[in-house]
Design an enzyme around this catalytic site. Sequence first.
Site, PDB file in Angstrom:
ATOM      1  N   ALA A  36       0.789  -1.153  -0.076  1.00 27.78           N
ATOM      2  CA  ALA A  36       0.062   0.165   0.103  1.00 27.78           C
ATOM      3  C   ALA A  36       1.013   1.206   0.110  1.00 27.78           C
ATOM      4  O   ALA A  36       1.951   1.351   0.589  1.00 27.78           O
ATOM      5  CB  ALA A  36      -1.008  -0.055   1.226  1.00 27.78           C
ATOM      6  N   ASN A  72      -8.400  -4.121  -9.451  1.00 30.81           N
ATOM      7  CA  ASN A  72      -7.269  -3.102  -8.943  1.00 30.81           C
ATOM      8  C   ASN A  72      -6.415  -2.593  -9.770  1.00 30.81           C
ATOM      9  O   ASN A  72      -6.006  -3.035 -10.668  1.00 30.81           O
ATOM     10  CB  ASN A  72      -6.812  -3.883  -7.717  1.00 30.81           C
ATOM     11  CG  ASN A  72      -5.969  -3.154  -6.823  1.00 30.81           C
ATOM     12  OD1 ASN A  72      -5.348  -2.282  -7.158  1.00 30.81           O
ATOM     13  ND2 ASN A  72      -6.002  -3.540  -5.399  1.00 30.81           N
ATOM     14  N   GLU A  82      -1.883 -12.038  -4.289  1.00 30.15           N
ATOM     15  CA  GLU A  82      -3.440 -12.129  -4.620  1.00 30.15           C
ATOM     16  C   GLU A  82      -3.783 -10.499  -4.669  1.00 30.15           C
ATOM     17  O   GLU A  82      -3.347  -9.695  -3.718  1.00 30.15           O
ATOM     18  CB  GLU A  82      -4.298 -12.919  -3.660  1.00 30.15           C
ATOM     19  CG  GLU A  82      -4.311 -14.120  -3.853  1.00 30.15           C
ATOM     20  CD  GLU A  82      -5.275 -14.957  -3.068  1.00 30.15           C
ATOM     21  OE1 GLU A  82      -5.500 -16.367  -3.599  1.00 30.15           O
ATOM     22  OE2 GLU A  82      -5.707 -14.474  -1.912  1.00 30.15           O
ATOM     23  N   TYR A 136       1.689  -5.135 -11.682  1.00 30.96           N
ATOM     24  CA  TYR A 136       2.332  -6.597 -11.319  1.00 30.96           C
ATOM     25  C   TYR A 136       2.327  -7.123 -12.357  1.00 30.96           C
ATOM     26  O   TYR A 136       3.460  -7.768 -12.607  1.00 30.96           O
ATOM     27  CB  TYR A 136       1.031  -7.333 -10.454  1.00 30.96           C
ATOM     28  CG  TYR A 136       0.749  -6.934  -9.125  1.00 30.96           C
ATOM     29  CD1 TYR A 136       1.889  -6.339  -8.095  1.00 30.96           C
ATOM     30  CD2 TYR A 136      -0.384  -6.483  -8.515  1.00 30.96           C
ATOM     31  CE1 TYR A 136       1.536  -5.697  -6.816  1.00 30.96           C
ATOM     32  CE2 TYR A 136      -0.656  -6.143  -7.347  1.00 30.96           C
ATOM     33  CZ  TYR A 136       0.337  -5.733  -6.479  1.00 30.96           C
ATOM     34  OH  TYR A 136       0.286  -5.259  -5.172  1.00 30.96           O
TER      35      TYR A 136
END
Length: 157
Positions: free
Chosen positions: A79, A117, A112, A123
């Site tokens: 985050a 998102n 995950e 990623y």
Amino acid sequence: MNGPAITIAEGGPADLDAVMRIMEDSFDPAYGEAWTGPQCAGLMPMPGVWLSLARDGEQVVGFSLSRVIAGEAELLLLAVKRGSQSKGIGKRLLERFNVSAEARGARRLHLEVRDGNKALKLYEKAGFSEVGRRRNYYTGRDGQVYDALTLARTIAG
């Protein structure tokens, strides 16, 4: 970027308050993705678990929580504070995860993420690809459910 450079370093249980502030700021409660303080506190002292912190001067602006078990590493949380997003901090935390996981003996990396998102692009650019899907894994505050995508990549070498 003005001011001090962003630094990334290991953290620990004493940094839990900063981690929770970032999680509350960056995870939209509509999706049900954030962890609770007790969940983080219970995991942090376990063998193979590490916390990386991104700091802008003295202020923690991002973090990642990871673990390695039997040659496989998992990025549990990543985050970045809303006001610090889109500045490459998430990418640097992900790179730190890759390097730290390999140094700890991992040859395969997992994570995950909620389907949809915006971090999915990060990623995928880092070489992660979808290897599974958990249907209706996240439940938002309005009762809507969302799938979790399981992503993985192998460390070359």
